[in-house]
Design a protein around this motif. Structure first.
Motif, PDB file in Angstrom:
ATOM      1  N   CYS A 106       0.819  -1.207   0.000  1.00 27.26           N
ATOM      2  CA  CYS A 106       0.000   0.000   0.000  1.00 27.26           C
ATOM      3  C   CYS A 106       0.856   1.262   0.000  1.00 27.26           C
ATOM      4  O   CYS A 106       0.453   2.298  -0.555  1.00 27.26           O
ATOM      5  N   MET A 107       2.032   1.192   0.612  1.00 24.54           N
ATOM      6  CA  MET A 107       2.924   2.350   0.613  1.00 24.54           C
ATOM      7  C   MET A 107       3.456   2.656  -0.781  1.00 24.54           C
ATOM      8  O   MET A 107       3.880   3.783  -1.067  1.00 24.54           O
ATOM      9  N   LEU A 108       3.450   1.661  -1.668  1.00 26.08           N
ATOM     10  CA  LEU A 108       3.940   1.863  -3.023  1.00 26.08           C
ATOM     11  C   LEU A 108       2.870   2.422  -3.960  1.00 26.08           C
ATOM     12  O   LEU A 108       3.172   2.792  -5.094  1.00 26.08           O
ATOM     13  N   LEU A 109       1.623   2.477  -3.501  1.00 24.53           N
ATOM     14  CA  LEU A 109       0.502   2.885  -4.347  1.00 24.53           C
ATOM     15  C   LEU A 109       0.200   4.370  -4.182  1.00 24.53           C
ATOM     16  O   LEU A 109       0.458   4.950  -3.131  1.00 24.53           O
ATOM     17  N   PRO A 110      -0.378   4.996  -5.222  1.00 15.97           N
ATOM     18  CA  PRO A 110      -0.912   6.352  -5.009  1.00 15.97           C
ATOM     19  C   PRO A 110      -2.160   6.282  -4.149  1.00 15.97           C
ATOM     20  O   PRO A 110      -2.865   5.266  -4.136  1.00 15.97           O
ATOM     21  N   TRP A 141     -11.863  16.288 -13.219  1.00 13.11           N
ATOM     22  CA  TRP A 141     -10.597  16.082 -13.918  1.00 13.11           C
ATOM     23  C   TRP A 141      -9.406  16.327 -12.984  1.00 13.11           C
ATOM     24  O   TRP A 141      -8.480  15.519 -12.926  1.00 13.11           O
ATOM     25  N   PHE A 142      -9.445  17.423 -12.222  1.00  9.85           N
ATOM     26  CA  PHE A 142      -8.310  17.767 -11.365  1.00  9.85           C
ATOM     27  C   PHE A 142      -8.083  16.716 -10.279  1.00  9.85           C
ATOM     28  O   PHE A 142      -6.962  16.235 -10.081  1.00  9.85           O
ATOM     29  N   PHE A 143      -9.148  16.308  -9.591  1.00  7.40           N
ATOM     30  CA  PHE A 143      -8.970  15.358  -8.499  1.00  7.40           C
ATOM     31  C   PHE A 143      -8.760  13.929  -9.006  1.00  7.40           C
ATOM     32  O   PHE A 143      -8.197  13.092  -8.284  1.00  7.40           O
ATOM     33  N   SER A 144      -9.173  13.638 -10.227  1.00 12.80           N
ATOM     34  CA  SER A 144      -8.807  12.353 -10.836  1.00 12.80           C
ATOM     35  C   SER A 144      -7.303  12.299 -11.083  1.00 12.80           C
ATOM     36  O   SER A 144      -6.663  11.261 -10.874  1.00 12.80           O
ATOM     37  N   LYS A 145      -6.741  13.414 -11.536  1.00 12.56           N
ATOM     38  CA  LYS A 145      -5.283  13.466 -11.698  1.00 12.56           C
ATOM     39  C   LYS A 145      -4.579  13.270 -10.358  1.00 12.56           C
ATOM     40  O   LYS A 145      -3.579  12.546 -10.266  1.00 12.56           O
ATOM     41  N   MET A 146      -5.116  13.895  -9.317  1.00 14.62           N
ATOM     42  CA  MET A 146      -4.509  13.746  -7.998  1.00 14.62           C
ATOM     43  C   MET A 146      -4.526  12.285  -7.533  1.00 14.62           C
ATOM     44  O   MET A 146      -3.615  11.833  -6.844  1.00 14.62           O
ATOM     45  N   ALA A 147      -5.553  11.551  -7.931  1.00 16.18           N
ATOM     46  CA  ALA A 147      -5.694  10.172  -7.476  1.00 16.18           C
ATOM     47  C   ALA A 147      -4.581   9.267  -7.983  1.00 16.18           C
ATOM     48  O   ALA A 147      -4.305   8.231  -7.377  1.00 16.18           O
ATOM     49  N   VAL A 148      -3.941   9.662  -9.073  1.00 18.97           N
ATOM     50  CA  VAL A 148      -2.880   8.802  -9.621  1.00 18.97           C
ATOM     51  C   VAL A 148      -1.479   9.339  -9.345  1.00 18.97           C
ATOM     52  O   VAL A 148      -0.498   8.695  -9.725  1.00 18.97           O
ATOM     53  N   VAL A 149      -1.360  10.483  -8.690  1.00 17.62           N
ATOM     54  CA  VAL A 149      -0.023  11.017  -8.393  1.00 17.62           C
ATOM     55  C   VAL A 149       0.223  11.220  -6.906  1.00 17.62           C
ATOM     56  O   VAL A 149       1.305  11.671  -6.520  1.00 17.62           O
ATOM     57  N   THR A 150      -0.739  10.842  -6.044  1.00 24.05           N
ATOM     58  CA  THR A 150      -0.585  11.107  -4.611  1.00 24.05           C
ATOM     59  C   THR A 150       0.236  10.020  -3.932  1.00 24.05           C
ATOM     60  O   THR A 150      -0.190   9.406  -2.969  1.00 24.05           O
ATOM     61  N   PHE A 151       1.429   9.766  -4.433  1.00 25.52           N
ATOM     62  CA  PHE A 151       2.330   8.843  -3.763  1.00 25.52           C
ATOM     63  C   PHE A 151       2.809   9.480  -2.467  1.00 25.52           C
ATOM     64  O   PHE A 151       3.209  10.629  -2.437  1.00 25.52           O
ATOM     65  N   VAL A 171      11.035  -1.904   2.374  1.00 22.85           N
ATOM     66  CA  VAL A 171       9.989  -0.888   2.466  1.00 22.85           C
ATOM     67  C   VAL A 171       9.455  -0.799   3.896  1.00 22.85           C
ATOM     68  O   VAL A 171       9.189   0.286   4.412  1.00 22.85           O
ATOM     69  N   THR A 172       9.306  -1.965   4.559  1.00 21.53           N
ATOM     70  CA  THR A 172       8.857  -1.966   5.955  1.00 21.53           C
ATOM     71  C   THR A 172       9.769  -1.110   6.823  1.00 21.53           C
ATOM     72  O   THR A 172       9.312  -0.316   7.650  1.00 21.53           O
ATOM     73  N   ALA A 173      11.083  -1.304   6.650  1.00 22.03           N
ATOM     74  CA  ALA A 173      12.035  -0.521   7.438  1.00 22.03           C
ATOM     75  C   ALA A 173      11.885   0.969   7.146  1.00 22.03           C
ATOM     76  O   ALA A 173      11.902   1.806   8.057  1.00 22.03           O
ATOM     77  N   ALA A 174      11.732   1.294   5.861  1.00 16.27           N
ATOM     78  CA  ALA A 174      11.567   2.701   5.505  1.00 16.27           C
ATOM     79  C   ALA A 174      10.277   3.270   6.078  1.00 16.27           C
ATOM     80  O   ALA A 174      10.208   4.447   6.434  1.00 16.27           O
ATOM     81  N   VAL A 175       9.237   2.416   6.167  1.00 13.43           N
ATOM     82  CA  VAL A 175       7.956   2.862   6.710  1.00 13.43           C
ATOM     83  C   VAL A 175       8.119   3.379   8.141  1.00 13.43           C
ATOM     84  O   VAL A 175       7.450   4.331   8.554  1.00 13.43           O
TER      85      VAL A 175
END
Length: 432
Positions: free
Chosen positions: A56-60, A244-254, A357-361
């Motif tokens: 989940c940490m790897l997902l937007p 449109w704006f918040f759809s873009k946010m949904a794919v870049v909010t890493f 990734v766990t350690a980085a979390v």
């Protein structure tokens, strides 16, 4: 002890509890999930919980909401994932809708502010407790500790973009899987097996049978997400801009809401002129003190955009449209990706990458805890450091009180939040 998977109704009660109490951003929410499904009930093992969290940490999108969806799917398939995800966000959506309306109608309400102030101080203590618990379990060996410290410094001091931090940790784990503690999914940290692992051991084909319906649900989520965008774009106007704006946010909010808030604020304030900078900060404050993901601040932005365009009806439509295009992609990412991740979890190098990734979390949670804590305890910041003279003594008193109640008297989450909120209300009345 018998280890049976919970009934769907039992799980619903827990997901509702989590959704109503998930204050304080991702660190506190991850802690709440771990407490409920790992420590308290042994539904999911510690290792499998961290395995899901890594993905989940790897997902937007909001990682804690996606983690709840993943865990719900593991236990009860698609209906479990949908229920867990929806119940995680709906209490926050309802509260944010009400608070947005109060803000537009009445402006700043001192009584509500005092109540939330005490709540925020308790959440800070819960975040610290979560950081200590996750660190004890996830950091075993020199490399995990080094990755955790490096992730914290990279995020807090150097402001390295979140995806780079996570990918670097994953690469370190991939290249040196032997540096991380080996083992299967195990138990809840006390040595006893979890209900899910017992179910999978008794029925090894369970995940494979669930994969097909998960993929179909993921594709349906994508269609449901994109249809209002396609429907609204030709007509133009505020609702089209919101979709449109918040759809873009949904794919870049890493990296969750913090990673994208600066961009959202700039676009919403300067380009679209939906709200002022001061109102954006108010929305962030409301989101930090309501249950659910911090990304619900976007709902506040959508509410004000719709309100200024077409009054109260537009406000509600703008808020709900923002929620729709923000969270539906989260279901798609989980339902499309989780079956593959479960199938690959025994590959040594992949397990090493996810352990990295766990350690980085741990470093990420440390960064969030410090970011949140400094803004609770100090009224002004100079860069990454607080202005000492701006310390808020009321906040410090409430944090100390919450710390004593949690660490000394072992008060539960609900009594702790209630006691801190009441103390904040009393302090707000007697110490303006």
């Amino acid at each position: 002890m018998k280890h049976n998977l919970p009934s769907f109704q039992e799980a619903l009660r827990v997901w509702t509890r989590v959704g109503c109490l998930s204050f304080g951003g991702p660190a506190a929410q991850i802690a709440m999930l771990q407490h409920e499904v790992v420590d308290r009930r042994s539904w999911v093992s510690d290792r499998r919980f961290l395995h899901a969290l890594n993905f989940c940490m790897l997902l937007p999108g909001p990682e804690a909401m996606q983690l709840a969806t993943y865990l719900g799917w593991l236990m009860h398939g698609v209906r479990g994932g949908v229920a867990a995800g929806l119940l995680f966000i709906m209490p926050g959506v309802a509260v944010m809708l009400a608070l947005s309306a109060i803000f537009v109608a009445l402006g700043h309400v001192p009584l509500i502010a005092a109540l939330f102030f005490g709540l925020k101080c308790a959440v800070l203590v819960l975040v610290v407790e979560a950081l200590l618990r996750v660190a004890r379990r996830a950091l075993k060996g020199a490399l995990p500790w080094a990755l955790a410290v490096a992730a914290f410094l990279a995020l807090f001091v150097l402001a390295v973009p979140f995806p780079i931090v996570v990918l670097a940790a994953a690469l370190a784990g991939w290249l040196a899987p032997q540096a991380f503690a080996p083992g299967g999914h195990g138990g809840n940290g006390s040595g006893e097996a979890s209900a899910l692992d017992a179910a999978l051991a008794a029925d090894p084909g369970r995940i494979s049978r669930m994969a097909g319906s998960a993929r179909r649900a993921g594709l349906v989520s994508l269609v449901l997400w994109l249809w209002p965008v396609a429907l609204l774009m030709p007509s133009g106007g505020v609702m089209a801009d919101i979709s449109w704006f918040f759809s873009k946010m949904a794919v870049v909010t890493f990296g969750g809401a913090y990673a994208v808030l600066a961009y959202v604020a700039q676009e919403a304030v300067e380009h679209y002129r939906w709200l002022s900078a001061a109102e954006m900060l108010t929305g962030l404050g409301l989101a930090e003190t309501t249950p659910g993901p911090l990304i619900l601040v976007l709902q506040f932005v959508g509410f004000l955009a719709g309100w200024r365009d077409s009054g109260w009806g537009g406000a509600v439509a703008g808020a709900l449209l923002t929620v729709w295009v923000t969270f539906l992609p989260c279901f798609a990412w989980i339902f499309l990706g989780a079956p593959y991740l479960e199938r690959l979890h025994d590959m040594p190098r992949l397990r090493g990458a996810l352990a990295g990734v766990t350690a980085a979390v741990v470093g990420v949670i440390g960064n969030l805890a410090l970011w949140f804590g400094l803004r609770v305890l100090f009224a002004e910041m100079h860069g990454i450091l607080p202005v000492p003279a701006s310390i808020q003594w009321k906040a410090l008193a409430l944090v100390v009180l919450a710390g004593v109640l949690l660490f000394r008297f072992r008060l539960g989450v609900v009594p702790l939040l209630a006691a801190s909120s009441a103390a904040g209300l009393v302090l707000g009345l007697v110490w303006p």
